[in-house]
Design a protein around this motif. Structure first.
Motif, PDB file in Angstrom:
ATOM      1  N   ILE A  29       0.857  -1.193   0.000  1.00  0.00           N
ATOM      2  CA  ILE A  29       0.000   0.000   0.000  1.00  0.00           C
ATOM      3  C   ILE A  29       0.892   1.240   0.000  1.00  0.00           C
ATOM      4  CG2 ILE A  29      -1.817   1.286   1.208  1.00  0.00           C
ATOM      5  CD1 ILE A  29      -2.484  -1.376   2.707  1.00  0.00           C
ATOM      6  N   ALA A  30       0.771   2.061  -1.038  1.00  0.00           N
ATOM      7  CA  ALA A  30       1.492   3.339  -1.048  1.00  0.00           C
ATOM      8  C   ALA A  30       0.466   4.413  -0.731  1.00  0.00           C
ATOM      9  CB  ALA A  30       2.125   3.581  -2.410  1.00  0.00           C
ATOM     10  N   SER A  31       0.581   4.970   0.476  1.00  0.00           N
ATOM     11  CA  SER A  31      -0.400   5.962   0.911  1.00  0.00           C
ATOM     12  C   SER A  31       0.014   7.361   0.469  1.00  0.00           C
ATOM     13  CB  SER A  31      -0.526   5.909   2.428  1.00  0.00           C
ATOM     14  OG  SER A  31      -1.262   7.015   2.864  1.00  0.00           O
ATOM     15  N   GLN A  32      -0.989   8.179   0.146  1.00  0.00           N
ATOM     16  CA  GLN A  32      -0.693   9.565  -0.239  1.00  0.00           C
ATOM     17  C   GLN A  32      -1.031  10.525   0.889  1.00  0.00           C
ATOM     18  OE1 GLN A  32      -2.895  10.454  -3.792  1.00  0.00           O
ATOM     19  NE2 GLN A  32      -2.147   8.698  -4.932  1.00  0.00           N
ATOM     20  N   ILE A  33      -1.271   9.977   2.085  1.00  0.00           N
ATOM     21  CA  ILE A  33      -1.729  10.831   3.192  1.00  0.00           C
ATOM     22  C   ILE A  33      -0.826  12.055   3.385  1.00  0.00           C
ATOM     23  CG2 ILE A  33      -1.892  10.930   5.732  1.00  0.00           C
ATOM     24  CD1 ILE A  33      -3.556   8.495   5.722  1.00  0.00           C
ATOM     25  N   GLU A  34       0.495  11.838   3.337  1.00  0.00           N
ATOM     26  CA  GLU A  34       1.429  12.950   3.558  1.00  0.00           C
ATOM     27  C   GLU A  34       1.225  14.069   2.535  1.00  0.00           C
ATOM     28  OE1 GLU A  34       3.294  13.585   6.155  1.00  0.00           O
ATOM     29  OE2 GLU A  34       2.455  11.745   7.007  1.00  0.00           O
ATOM     30  N   THR A  35       0.957  13.664   1.268  1.00  0.00           N
ATOM     31  CA  THR A  35       0.766  14.660   0.202  1.00  0.00           C
ATOM     32  C   THR A  35      -0.482  15.497   0.444  1.00  0.00           C
ATOM     33  OG1 THR A  35       1.664  12.999  -1.283  1.00  0.00           O
ATOM     34  CG2 THR A  35       0.633  14.906  -2.318  1.00  0.00           C
ATOM     35  N   HIS A  36      -1.563  14.834   0.872  1.00  0.00           N
ATOM     36  CA  HIS A  36      -2.855  15.540   0.973  1.00  0.00           C
ATOM     37  C   HIS A  36      -3.067  16.237   2.319  1.00  0.00           C
ATOM     38  CE1 HIS A  36      -4.148  13.807  -2.836  1.00  0.00           C
ATOM     39  NE2 HIS A  36      -3.689  12.643  -2.418  1.00  0.00           N
ATOM     40  N   LYS A  37      -2.247  15.846   3.304  1.00  0.00           N
ATOM     41  CA  LYS A  37      -2.393  16.356   4.667  1.00  0.00           C
ATOM     42  C   LYS A  37      -2.492  17.885   4.711  1.00  0.00           C
ATOM     43  CE  LYS A  37      -0.552  13.989   8.640  1.00  0.00           C
ATOM     44  NZ  LYS A  37       0.609  13.260   9.128  1.00  0.00           N
ATOM     45  N   ARG A  38      -1.581  18.556   4.003  1.00  0.00           N
ATOM     46  CA  ARG A  38      -1.557  20.025   4.102  1.00  0.00           C
ATOM     47  C   ARG A  38      -2.777  20.685   3.488  1.00  0.00           C
ATOM     48  NH1 ARG A  38       1.929  21.445  -0.847  1.00  0.00           N
ATOM     49  NH2 ARG A  38       2.221  19.350  -1.685  1.00  0.00           N
ATOM     50  N   PHE A  39      -3.569  19.917   2.700  1.00  0.00           N
ATOM     51  CA  PHE A  39      -4.799  20.483   2.143  1.00  0.00           C
ATOM     52  C   PHE A  39      -6.009  20.116   3.006  1.00  0.00           C
ATOM     53  CE2 PHE A  39      -1.949  19.589  -1.462  1.00  0.00           C
ATOM     54  CZ  PHE A  39      -1.760  20.892  -1.906  1.00  0.00           C
ATOM     55  N   GLY A  40      -5.795  19.283   4.027  1.00  0.00           N
ATOM     56  CA  GLY A  40      -6.883  18.886   4.926  1.00  0.00           C
ATOM     57  C   GLY A  40      -7.863  17.915   4.289  1.00  0.00           C
ATOM     58  N   GLY A  41      -7.491  17.313   3.181  1.00  0.00           N
ATOM     59  CA  GLY A  41      -8.366  16.342   2.503  1.00  0.00           C
ATOM     60  C   GLY A  41      -7.733  15.944   1.177  1.00  0.00           C
ATOM     61  N   VAL A  42      -8.354  14.977   0.502  1.00  0.00           N
ATOM     62  CA  VAL A  42      -7.779  14.470  -0.746  1.00  0.00           C
ATOM     63  C   VAL A  42      -8.034  15.436  -1.920  1.00  0.00           C
ATOM     64  CG1 VAL A  42      -7.803  12.564  -2.408  1.00  0.00           C
ATOM     65  CG2 VAL A  42      -8.050  12.101   0.039  1.00  0.00           C
ATOM     66  N   VAL A  43      -6.983  15.788  -2.644  1.00  0.00           N
ATOM     67  CA  VAL A  43      -7.115  16.636  -3.838  1.00  0.00           C
ATOM     68  C   VAL A  43      -7.103  15.700  -5.060  1.00  0.00           C
ATOM     69  CG1 VAL A  43      -6.141  18.587  -5.132  1.00  0.00           C
ATOM     70  CG2 VAL A  43      -5.811  18.451  -2.654  1.00  0.00           C
ATOM     71  N   PRO A  44      -8.270  15.559  -5.741  1.00  0.00           N
ATOM     72  CA  PRO A  44      -8.398  14.549  -6.800  1.00  0.00           C
ATOM     73  C   PRO A  44      -7.318  14.598  -7.879  1.00  0.00           C
ATOM     74  CG  PRO A  44     -10.535  15.480  -6.285  1.00  0.00           C
ATOM     75  CD  PRO A  44      -9.537  16.278  -5.515  1.00  0.00           C
ATOM     76  N   GLU A  45      -6.990  15.791  -8.378  1.00  0.00           N
ATOM     77  CA  GLU A  45      -5.988  15.914  -9.453  1.00  0.00           C
ATOM     78  C   GLU A  45      -4.627  15.364  -9.028  1.00  0.00           C
ATOM     79  OE1 GLU A  45      -5.697  16.856 -12.647  1.00  0.00           O
ATOM     80  OE2 GLU A  45      -7.864  16.613 -12.564  1.00  0.00           O
ATOM     81  N   ILE A  46      -4.250  15.719  -7.801  1.00  0.00           N
ATOM     82  CA  ILE A  46      -2.951  15.260  -7.288  1.00  0.00           C
ATOM     83  C   ILE A  46      -2.994  13.751  -7.082  1.00  0.00           C
ATOM     84  CG2 ILE A  46      -1.310  15.445  -5.359  1.00  0.00           C
ATOM     85  CD1 ILE A  46      -2.250  18.333  -4.984  1.00  0.00           C
ATOM     86  N   ALA A  47      -4.131  13.264  -6.602  1.00  0.00           N
ATOM     87  CA  ALA A  47      -4.269  11.819  -6.341  1.00  0.00           C
ATOM     88  C   ALA A  47      -4.050  11.022  -7.622  1.00  0.00           C
ATOM     89  CB  ALA A  47      -5.643  11.519  -5.756  1.00  0.00           C
ATOM     90  N   SER A  48      -4.692  11.421  -8.738  1.00  0.00           N
ATOM     91  CA  SER A  48      -4.528  10.609  -9.946  1.00  0.00           C
ATOM     92  C   SER A  48      -3.096  10.649 -10.455  1.00  0.00           C
ATOM     93  CB  SER A  48      -5.517  10.996 -11.049  1.00  0.00           C
ATOM     94  OG  SER A  48      -5.925  12.310 -10.953  1.00  0.00           O
ATOM     95  N   ARG A  49      -2.444  11.798 -10.317  1.00  0.00           N
ATOM     96  CA  ARG A  49      -1.044  11.858 -10.776  1.00  0.00           C
ATOM     97  C   ARG A  49      -0.140  10.958  -9.937  1.00  0.00           C
ATOM     98  NH1 ARG A  49       0.140  17.770 -10.861  1.00  0.00           N
ATOM     99  NH2 ARG A  49      -2.081  18.107 -11.025  1.00  0.00           N
ATOM    100  N   GLU A  50      -0.410  10.924  -8.636  1.00  0.00           N
ATOM    101  CA  GLU A  50       0.420  10.047  -7.775  1.00  0.00           C
ATOM    102  C   GLU A  50       0.176   8.576  -8.091  1.00  0.00           C
ATOM    103  OE1 GLU A  50       1.577  10.382  -3.895  1.00  0.00           O
ATOM    104  OE2 GLU A  50       1.765  12.560  -3.906  1.00  0.00           O
ATOM    105  N   HIS A  51      -1.089   8.229  -8.406  1.00  0.00           N
ATOM    106  CA  HIS A  51      -1.377   6.837  -8.781  1.00  0.00           C
ATOM    107  C   HIS A  51      -0.568   6.457 -10.016  1.00  0.00           C
ATOM    108  CE1 HIS A  51      -4.423   5.903  -5.890  1.00  0.00           C
ATOM    109  NE2 HIS A  51      -5.228   6.861  -6.265  1.00  0.00           N
ATOM    110  N   LEU A  52      -0.497   7.390 -10.979  1.00  0.00           N
ATOM    111  CA  LEU A  52       0.256   7.134 -12.208  1.00  0.00           C
ATOM    112  C   LEU A  52       1.726   6.853 -11.900  1.00  0.00           C
ATOM    113  CD1 LEU A  52      -0.955   9.686 -14.897  1.00  0.00           C
ATOM    114  CD2 LEU A  52      -1.018   7.201 -15.039  1.00  0.00           C
ATOM    115  N   ASP A  53       2.276   7.625 -10.960  1.00  0.00           N
ATOM    116  CA  ASP A  53       3.686   7.428 -10.590  1.00  0.00           C
ATOM    117  C   ASP A  53       3.900   6.105  -9.891  1.00  0.00           C
ATOM    118  OD1 ASP A  53       4.477   9.817 -11.573  1.00  0.00           O
ATOM    119  OD2 ASP A  53       4.488  10.878  -9.647  1.00  0.00           O
TER     120      ASP A  53
END
Ligand code: KG4
Ligand code: ZN
Length: 358
Positions: A29-53
Motif C-alpha cells: 500500500i502506497a499511501s498519499q496521506i502525507e501529500t494531501h495532509k496540508r490540504f486537509g483532505g484528498v485533492v483529486p488531481e494530485i491523487a490521480s497523478r500520484e497513482h500514475l507514478d
C-alpha cells in the motif's frame, strides 16, 4: 487460485496477491496521506497523478514480495468504483493492460464490496445471512447479505459519511488529517458525557444515518463555549478531549444502535463491521457487545485491512472469478457505482430462512 488485486479508488495505490480468497501472499500500500495532509483532505488531481507514478512500482513490489512472476497468477481483480474518476481510471487501465498482455481473466470489483471481504483473512468463514456495516471516509452503509454476492442496502447516510464527520470535526478544532485516529486517541482522555449531543434519527422512521446535524452541533458548541482550536501541534486542551469523546460516542451510538435494531429484524448469523472507521476501538467494543446480545459473532478487519488495501479487492474478486464472472476490455470506472443487487429482500429473507433453517 492466486489473484492479483489492484486498488486506486481514492488516495492509496495498492496491489496484493491473495491465495484462494483467504491468504494474503503479499500486500503493498502506497499511501498519499502525507501529500494531501496540508490540504486537509484528498485533492483529486494530485491523487490521480500520484497513482500514475506509483502503480508500476507497487504492482511490481507485490509480485516481488510474493516471490512469483506475473504469469503465475490466475486472475486480476480491480476496483471499478465508487471513487474518484481519475484515480479509478489508473487502476482500471493498468489492470486491463495486464490482463490483455498476460491473457488472464479480469473482474471489476465494487470498492464497498471489497471492504465487506476485508474480514475474510483473519476470521472464521462468514456464515450467511450476514449484516455488514461499512463505515469509511466516503461511505456509511448497512447491508443485508443473504448469501455471498447478494446485497440489499438497509440503511445509508443521508449526508456525510461517518469517517467524513470525524475528519471535519477534527479540522474544525485544528487537529490533523485524517481526523478519525486523532479523535480516537484524544477521546481516550476525554469524558464522553461532557457534551450532550443527540443521536440523529430520521423523522420518517427510516433506519438511515445522518451526521451533518451532529457536525453543526459541534460547530455550535465550539462557538458558544469559545473553544480554542489547537495551533501548531500543541497539546489539545481537556475541553477538546471531552468534545472528541462526546462526538465519538454519539457516532458510535448511532451506528451500533441502528445496526442492532436492524439485526433484530433480519436475524443475521454474522455481523461484519468494515471500512476505515472500523479501526475505531470504541466502535469495535460497542459492536462486539451488540453482537453478543444478539448471540452472533462480530468480525472486524485488523487496522491495516480496515483502511483501503488491495487484498480485500483480490478476495472479493476471487469469489467473482470462482463464480465464473469475467470482465471484457470495455470494463470502465464507475464513479457512482452502488452495491445493491437485491430488490425483493423479503423474498430473499424468506428463502434464506428456509435454506439456513433460521
Ligand atoms: O476506508 P478508508 O481508508 O477510505 C475510504 O474508503 O473512505 O477510510 C478512511 C476514513 C477516514 O475518514 C478516517 O478518518 C477514518 O476512516 N478512520 C477512523 C479511524 N481510523 C481511520 N475513524 C475513526 N476512528 C479511527 N480510529
Ligand atoms: Zn475504502
Amino acid at each position: 487460485m492466486l489473484v492479483l488485486g489492484i486498488e486506486t479508488s481514492c488516495d492509496e495505490t495498492a496491489a496484493a496477491v491473495v491465495r484462494d480468497g483467504r491468504d494474503i501472499v503479499s500486500s503493498v500500500i502506497a499511501s498519499q496521506i502525507e501529500t494531501h495532509k496540508r490540504f486537509g483532505g484528498v485533492v483529486p488531481e494530485i491523487a490521480s497523478r500520484e497513482h500514475l507514478d506509483k502503480i508500476v512500482p507497487v504492482v511490481t513490489e507485490a509480485f516481488t514480495r510474493a516471490g512469483i512472476q506475473p504469469e503465475d497468477i490466475d486472475g486480476i481483480a480491480v476496483t471499478v468504483g465508487p471513487g474518484l474518476v481519475g484515480s479509478l481510471l489508473v487502476g482500471v487501465s493498468y489492470a486491463k493492460a495486464m490482463a490483455f498482455a498476460l491473457k488472464k481473466p479480469l473482474v471489476g470489483v465494487n470498492h464497498i464490496e471489497g471492504h465487506v471481504y476485508s474480514v475474510a483473512f483473519e476470521n472464521p468463514p462468514v456464515e450467511y445471512p450476514a449484516l455488514a456495516l461499512v463505515v469509511s471516509g466516503g461511505h456509511t452503509n448497512l447491508f443485508f447479505i443473504p448469501e455471498p454476492g447478494k446485497y440489499k442496502i438497509i440503511a445509508r447516510t443521508r449526508d456525510d459519511a461517518a469517517g467524513e464527520a470525524f475528519d471535519k470535526v477534527a479540522k474544525m478544532v485544528g487537529l490533523g488529517y485524517p481526523g478519525g485516529p486523532i479523535i480516537e486517541r484524544l477521546a481516550r482522555e476525554g469524558n464522553p458525557k461532557a457534551v450532550k449531543f443527540s443521536v440523529p434519527r430520521m423523522g420518517d422512521g427510516s433506519p438511515d444515518f445522518s451526521f451533518s446535524g451532529l457536525k453543526t452541533a459541534v460547530t455550535k458548541h465550539v462557538r458558544e463555549t469559545g473553544l480554542e482550536p489547537v495551533t501548531n501541534g500543541e497539546e489539545p486542551s481537556q475541553a477538546i478531549k471531552d468534545l472528541a469523546a462526546s462526538f465519538q460516542s454519539t457516532v458510535v451510538r448511532s451506528l451500533v444502535g441502528t445496526t442492532e435494531r436492524v439485526a433484530k429484524d433480519y436475524g443475521p448469523k454474522t455481523l461484519i463491521v468494515a471500512g476505515g472507521v472500523a479501526c475505531n476501538g470504541a466502535l469495535k467494543a460497542a459492536s462486539s457487545e451488540a453482537a453478543e446480545r444478539l448471540g452472533i459473532p462480530a468480525y472486524f478487519p485488523s487496522p491495516h485491512l480496515s483502511t483501503d488495501n488491495a487484498a480485500m479487492i483480490a478476495a472479493a474478486g476471487t469469489a467473482k472469478l470462482q463464480a465464473g464472472e469475467r470482465a471484457g476490455f470495455d470494463l470502465n470506472a464507475d464513479v457512482t457505482l452502488r452495491l445493491q443487487n437485491l430488490d425483493n429482500v423479503d423474498e430473499e429473507l424468506r428463502r434464506a430462512k428456509v435454506r439456513y433453517r433460521l
